[in-house]
Write a protein that holds these residues in place. Sequence first.
Motif, PDB file in Angstrom:
ATOM      1  N   LEU A 216       0.825  -1.209   0.000  1.00 58.05           N
ATOM      2  CA  LEU A 216       0.000   0.000   0.000  1.00 58.05           C
ATOM      3  C   LEU A 216       0.858   1.259   0.000  1.00 58.05           C
ATOM      4  O   LEU A 216       0.522   2.247  -0.652  1.00 58.05           O
ATOM      5  N   ARG A 217       1.965   1.215   0.689  1.00 56.46           N
ATOM      6  CA  ARG A 217       2.844   2.390   0.679  1.00 56.46           C
ATOM      7  C   ARG A 217       3.441   2.603  -0.705  1.00 56.46           C
ATOM      8  O   ARG A 217       3.702   3.741  -1.108  1.00 56.46           O
ATOM      9  N   SER A 218       3.654   1.508  -1.465  1.00 60.82           N
ATOM     10  CA  SER A 218       4.156   1.659  -2.834  1.00 60.82           C
ATOM     11  C   SER A 218       3.102   2.315  -3.729  1.00 60.82           C
ATOM     12  O   SER A 218       3.432   2.844  -4.791  1.00 60.82           O
ATOM     13  N   TRP A 219       1.841   2.269  -3.311  1.00 60.00           N
ATOM     14  CA  TRP A 219       0.770   2.960  -4.032  1.00 60.00           C
ATOM     15  C   TRP A 219       0.689   4.442  -3.649  1.00 60.00           C
ATOM     16  O   TRP A 219      -0.127   5.173  -4.199  1.00 60.00           O
TER      17      TRP A 219
ATOM     18  N   ASP B 210       0.084   6.862   1.809  1.00 58.07           N
ATOM     19  CA  ASP B 210       0.369   7.786   2.897  1.00 58.07           C
ATOM     20  C   ASP B 210       0.146   9.229   2.456  1.00 58.07           C
ATOM     21  O   ASP B 210      -0.075  10.109   3.295  1.00 58.07           O
ATOM     22  N   GLU B 211       0.164   9.472   1.135  1.00 57.38           N
ATOM     23  CA  GLU B 211      -0.048  10.831   0.623  1.00 57.38           C
ATOM     24  C   GLU B 211      -1.481  11.046   0.154  1.00 57.38           C
ATOM     25  O   GLU B 211      -2.180  11.934   0.633  1.00 57.38           O
ATOM     26  N   TRP B 212      -1.960  10.218  -0.784  1.00 58.53           N
ATOM     27  CA  TRP B 212      -3.284  10.510  -1.333  1.00 58.53           C
ATOM     28  C   TRP B 212      -4.422   9.934  -0.496  1.00 58.53           C
ATOM     29  O   TRP B 212      -5.560  10.430  -0.555  1.00 58.53           O
ATOM     30  N   ALA B 213      -4.153   8.909   0.317  1.00 60.78           N
ATOM     31  CA  ALA B 213      -5.203   8.338   1.156  1.00 60.78           C
ATOM     32  C   ALA B 213      -4.996   8.657   2.636  1.00 60.78           C
ATOM     33  O   ALA B 213      -5.823   8.265   3.463  1.00 60.78           O
TER      34      ALA B 213
ATOM     35  N   THR C 238     -10.149   5.569  -4.342  1.00 67.25           N
ATOM     36  CA  THR C 238      -9.792   4.256  -3.802  1.00 67.25           C
ATOM     37  C   THR C 238     -10.409   3.148  -4.637  1.00 67.25           C
ATOM     38  O   THR C 238      -9.754   2.146  -4.955  1.00 67.25           O
ATOM     39  N   ALA C 239     -11.675   3.327  -5.021  1.00 68.47           N
ATOM     40  CA  ALA C 239     -12.352   2.315  -5.835  1.00 68.47           C
ATOM     41  C   ALA C 239     -11.654   2.136  -7.179  1.00 68.47           C
ATOM     42  O   ALA C 239     -11.562   1.005  -7.694  1.00 68.47           O
ATOM     43  N   LEU C 240     -11.139   3.204  -7.751  1.00 65.89           N
ATOM     44  CA  LEU C 240     -10.451   3.096  -9.033  1.00 65.89           C
ATOM     45  C   LEU C 240      -9.204   2.221  -8.922  1.00 65.89           C
ATOM     46  O   LEU C 240      -8.867   1.491  -9.862  1.00 65.89           O
ATOM     47  N   THR C 241      -8.516   2.268  -7.783  1.00 68.51           N
ATOM     48  CA  THR C 241      -7.315   1.446  -7.624  1.00 68.51           C
ATOM     49  C   THR C 241      -7.649  -0.037  -7.497  1.00 68.51           C
ATOM     50  O   THR C 241      -6.784  -0.886  -7.742  1.00 68.51           O
TER      51      THR C 241
END
Length: 221
Positions: free
Chosen positions: A29-32, A35-38, A104-107
């Motif tokens: 999740l951090r690679s996504w 921590d910034e966008w979510a 989030t749903a798009l990911t």
Amino acid sequence: MATSPTRLLLLGAVLIFEPVNAYQVRRELRSWGVDEWAHLNPGSIYSGLGTLARQGHLVQHALSEGGREVAVYTSTTQGRGEFGRLMEEAVTVVDLSAPLAFQTALTLMPLLDRATMRDLVRRRLERVDGWRRRVEEQAPPHGVVPPHVRVLVEHWERSARVERELAQGLLADIEAGRLAFAGEPDDWAPPQDDPGWQMASDRRRYVAALGLDGDEPGERP
């Protein structure tokens, strides 16, 4: 647990990689960039997984690995149902002032089948159109409100137009057979140095250790 997007992210990550340990979920999740966008920090990931397990959405398995105990997670029928509910809510509820749920749903949309995602996006498009109509009908004419308030109304109107264009484009891609959804072949593969390859190797070990069928989610001990 804090928010629906957080629950959605954590459930989705487990569904993608299960059986998966807590550290792997955090690293992925951090690679996504969550921590910034979510606004999702490492502590929230660990505590969130534990909460989902206590609620019956996940099963937490304690495995011994390299002389230490590792928490490995699999989904439950209840958890998969919760994921579907949260995805439906995230796609179909239109709140342009709080876009995180839809982002989030798009990911995670490859976890849904094409027909389901198509229907959800159609519903979103209908609601965006309804939102646009309400903004246009309620917008005060020039001169009635201070100029800076009119700027805010124009921001809403433009945001609604952008949102509609995005939904239309996504729907067109889905209906044209583009993108990859659950049960469909996907010709994209991560680079060779991606940690996902190690996760796949670990998954095979966890499947064997837990006595699971590698093709099925893991509610069984």
